[in-house]
Enzyme design. Structure first.
Site, PDB file in Angstrom:
ATOM      1  N   SER A 176    -117.299 -43.663 -27.628  1.00  0.00           N
ATOM      2  CA  SER A 176    -118.347 -42.564 -27.421  1.00  0.00           C
ATOM      3  C   SER A 176    -117.257 -41.890 -25.772  1.00  0.00           C
ATOM      4  CB  SER A 176    -119.618 -43.802 -26.330  1.00  0.00           C
ATOM      5  OG  SER A 176    -119.941 -44.202 -27.108  1.00  0.00           O
TER       6      SER A 176
ATOM      7  N   HIS B 259    -118.592 -38.249 -32.938  1.00  0.00           N
ATOM      8  CA  HIS B 259    -119.783 -38.801 -32.112  1.00  0.00           C
ATOM      9  C   HIS B 259    -121.096 -38.892 -33.026  1.00  0.00           C
ATOM     10  CE1 HIS B 259    -121.479 -39.741 -27.439  1.00  0.00           C
ATOM     11  NE2 HIS B 259    -120.908 -40.852 -28.733  1.00  0.00           N
TER      12      HIS B 259
ATOM     13  N   GLU C 297    -121.355 -35.460 -32.346  1.00  0.00           N
ATOM     14  CA  GLU C 297    -120.672 -34.286 -31.118  1.00  0.00           C
ATOM     15  C   GLU C 297    -119.241 -35.127 -32.289  1.00  0.00           C
ATOM     16  OE1 GLU C 297    -121.010 -36.201 -27.299  1.00  0.00           O
ATOM     17  OE2 GLU C 297    -120.384 -34.640 -26.816  1.00  0.00           O
TER      18      GLU C 297
ATOM     19  N   ASN D 172    -122.157 -37.736 -23.246  1.00  0.00           N
ATOM     20  CA  ASN D 172    -122.093 -39.004 -22.531  1.00  0.00           C
ATOM     21  C   ASN D 172    -121.942 -38.485 -21.037  1.00  0.00           C
ATOM     22  OD1 ASN D 172    -123.185 -41.176 -23.942  1.00  0.00           O
ATOM     23  ND2 ASN D 172    -121.166 -40.929 -24.738  1.00  0.00           N
TER      24      ASN D 172
HETATM   25  P1  NAD Z   1    -121.299 -52.903 -31.300  1.00  0.00           P
HETATM   26  O1  NAD Z   1    -121.000 -53.520 -30.843  1.00  0.00           O
HETATM   27  O2  NAD Z   1    -122.951 -52.730 -32.105  1.00  0.00           O
HETATM   28  O3  NAD Z   1    -119.928 -52.781 -32.558  1.00  0.00           O
HETATM   29  C1  NAD Z   1    -119.564 -53.449 -32.607  1.00  0.00           C
HETATM   30  C2  NAD Z   1    -119.142 -54.107 -33.482  1.00  0.00           C
HETATM   31  O4  NAD Z   1    -117.380 -53.682 -33.932  1.00  0.00           O
HETATM   32  C3  NAD Z   1    -119.011 -55.440 -33.235  1.00  0.00           C
HETATM   33  O5  NAD Z   1    -120.185 -55.797 -34.652  1.00  0.00           O
HETATM   34  C4  NAD Z   1    -117.607 -56.084 -33.984  1.00  0.00           C
HETATM   35  O6  NAD Z   1    -116.860 -57.301 -34.367  1.00  0.00           O
HETATM   36  C5  NAD Z   1    -116.756 -54.594 -34.980  1.00  0.00           C
HETATM   37  N1  NAD Z   1    -115.268 -55.199 -34.167  1.00  0.00           N
HETATM   38  C6  NAD Z   1    -114.755 -55.684 -32.865  1.00  0.00           C
HETATM   39  N2  NAD Z   1    -113.581 -55.045 -33.345  1.00  0.00           N
HETATM   40  C7  NAD Z   1    -113.117 -54.681 -34.425  1.00  0.00           C
HETATM   41  C8  NAD Z   1    -111.554 -54.799 -35.247  1.00  0.00           C
HETATM   42  N3  NAD Z   1    -110.763 -55.170 -34.250  1.00  0.00           N
HETATM   43  N4  NAD Z   1    -112.286 -54.391 -36.569  1.00  0.00           N
HETATM   44  C9  NAD Z   1    -112.975 -54.282 -37.016  1.00  0.00           C
HETATM   45  N5  NAD Z   1    -114.479 -54.571 -36.967  1.00  0.00           N
HETATM   46  C10 NAD Z   1    -114.819 -54.913 -34.956  1.00  0.00           C
HETATM   47  O7  NAD Z   1    -120.535 -51.957 -30.692  1.00  0.00           O
HETATM   48  P2  NAD Z   1    -122.030 -50.536 -31.040  1.00  0.00           P
HETATM   49  O8  NAD Z   1    -122.506 -49.780 -30.149  1.00  0.00           O
HETATM   50  O9  NAD Z   1    -121.875 -50.070 -32.968  1.00  0.00           O
HETATM   51  O10 NAD Z   1    -120.252 -49.157 -31.027  1.00  0.00           O
HETATM   52  C11 NAD Z   1    -119.731 -49.183 -31.596  1.00  0.00           C
HETATM   53  C12 NAD Z   1    -118.819 -47.750 -30.754  1.00  0.00           C
HETATM   54  O11 NAD Z   1    -119.552 -46.669 -31.488  1.00  0.00           O
HETATM   55  C13 NAD Z   1    -118.406 -47.974 -29.382  1.00  0.00           C
HETATM   56  O12 NAD Z   1    -117.281 -46.686 -29.885  1.00  0.00           O
HETATM   57  C14 NAD Z   1    -119.291 -47.238 -28.979  1.00  0.00           C
HETATM   58  O13 NAD Z   1    -119.324 -46.059 -27.642  1.00  0.00           O
HETATM   59  C15 NAD Z   1    -119.377 -46.165 -29.701  1.00  0.00           C
HETATM   60  N6  NAD Z   1    -120.937 -45.113 -29.901  1.00  0.00           N
HETATM   61  C16 NAD Z   1    -122.384 -46.083 -29.130  1.00  0.00           C
HETATM   62  C17 NAD Z   1    -123.733 -45.980 -29.218  1.00  0.00           C
HETATM   63  C18 NAD Z   1    -124.722 -46.782 -29.068  1.00  0.00           C
HETATM   64  O14 NAD Z   1    -125.407 -46.401 -28.531  1.00  0.00           O
HETATM   65  N7  NAD Z   1    -124.044 -47.737 -29.045  1.00  0.00           N
HETATM   66  C19 NAD Z   1    -123.129 -44.221 -29.519  1.00  0.00           C
HETATM   67  C20 NAD Z   1    -122.620 -43.197 -29.924  1.00  0.00           C
HETATM   68  C21 NAD Z   1    -121.373 -44.244 -30.055  1.00  0.00           C
END
Ligand code: NAD
Length: 285
Positions: free
Chosen positions: A119, A140, A152, A190
């Site tokens: 993000s 993204h 994105e 963001n």
């Molecule tokens: P989340 O907490 O729901 O999921 C993250 C997952 O990553 C977890 O299941 C965790 O176990 C796993 N993880 C952690 N370390 C790891 C590793 N070393 N190897 C493999 N898996 C690992 O988080 P999310 O909301 O899905 O966010 C994930 C990414 O997407 C982040 O970079 C976040 O910034 C980005 N993002 C999130 C959103 C949102 O709305 N939540 C939107 C766009 C982008």
């Protein structure tokens, strides 16, 4: 399109959504996470999401089975070695992402593209951690991935035109609309939305209105489909906190100072919908 197989790192909120849309488009996807529970939860979420689409008569039971048949899971990053592209959607933490990209760089095919769904973390820095910086790029996606049209597409300083074109084509193939952005803290989406959510958190923290009141004001007054605090719960409190810190540190501008409530909520485990509680309580849902 040259991309046929996709690896997705992280089976959380975003990872499982990305897996779902890629598998629905007919691509073979391997979903990786660090533990059995996380992988299982990801699969259950995908099945539930497909069931909702069946209920709405948007897909058939056969479509669901075809999508699920395109998905395999693993806890071993090395199982992603033969994929054409890996989309990383692990926790928003720079050290974790740099470590994953270094490992992927070692084990993936030389021509494979390495994309991140980060993000806010610098794609240029992530690319710099690999020996294939020209093949590193940001994809993204927006939350919820199966619903939101935008991807994105963020170019690191080093990203080649060929990598950009391949990811542009992949985004369209899976039914999304790619829009190009340059690498900068928070990119475009963001950079705009997270400071607004941070301000809403300050309004709540200062006791100016209830969470419901703040969200209703923004929905009824600004025609937003979702209020900022409910959106924070949907995105994840830890994710919002990580992004506002990146904006604050990246620009060194006090207008991005994080509201103290983020740290408190993270410490309390109030991470939003995914943990059952954030600004709202989801325990019964
Ligand atoms: P989340 O907490 O729901 O999921 C993250 C997952 O990553 C977890 O299941 C965790 O176990 C796993 N993880 C952690 N370390 C790891 C590793 N070393 N190897 C493999 N898996 C690992 O988080 P999310 O909301 O899905 O966010 C994930 C990414 O997407 C982040 O970079 C976040 O910034 C980005 N993002 C999130 C959103 C949102 O709305 N939540 C939107 C766009 C982008």
């Amino acid at each position: 399109m040259n991309i046929k197989t996709i690896g997705v790192v992280g089976a959380g909120t975003m990872g499982n959504g990305i897996v779902q849309v890629c598998a629905t488009a007919g691509l073979k996807v391997i979903m990786q996470d660090i533990g059995d529970a996380q992988v299982e939860r990801g699969l259950t979420t995908i099945a539930g999401s497909l069931d909702r689409l069946i209920k709405k008569e948007k897909i058939s039971e056969q479509d669901k089975q075809a999508t699920l048949a395109n998905i395999s899971t693993t806890m071993d990053l090395a199982d992603l070695a033969d994929t054409d592209i890996v989309i990383e959607a692990a926790t928003e933490n720079e050290a974790i992402k740099l470590d994953i990209f270094k490992q992927l760089d070692q084990l993936c095919q030389p021509q494979a593209i390495l994309a991140s769904n980060t993000s806010s973390i610098s794609l240029t820095r992530i690319a710099g951690a690999t020996q294939r910086a020209d093949q590193v790029i940001g994809m993204h996606f927006m939350n919820p991935v199966p619903v939101m049209a935008l991807v994105e597409v963020i170019r690191a300083l080093q990203t080649s035109d060929a990598s950009f074109q391949a990811v542009h084509e992949l985004s369209e193939f899976i039914g999304k609309i790619p829009i190009e952005a340059k690498d900068s803290p928070g990119f475009v989406a963001n950079r705009i939305i997270v400071p607004m959510i941070n301000e809403a958190a300050y309004v709540y923290y200062e006791g100016l209105a209830s969470a419901e009141g703040i969200d209703e004001i923004m929905k009824l007054g600004m025609a937003h489909t979702m209020g900022p605090l409910m959106l924070a719960d949907l995105i994840g409190i830890d994710v919002i906190y990580a992004v506002i810190k990146v904006l604050h540190e990246g620009f060194g501008d006090s207008k991005y100072r994080p509201c103290p409530i983020w740290q408190q909520m993270v410490d309390a485990g109030y991470l939003g919908r995914k943990s059952g509680r954030g600004f709202y309580n989801y325990a019964d849902k």
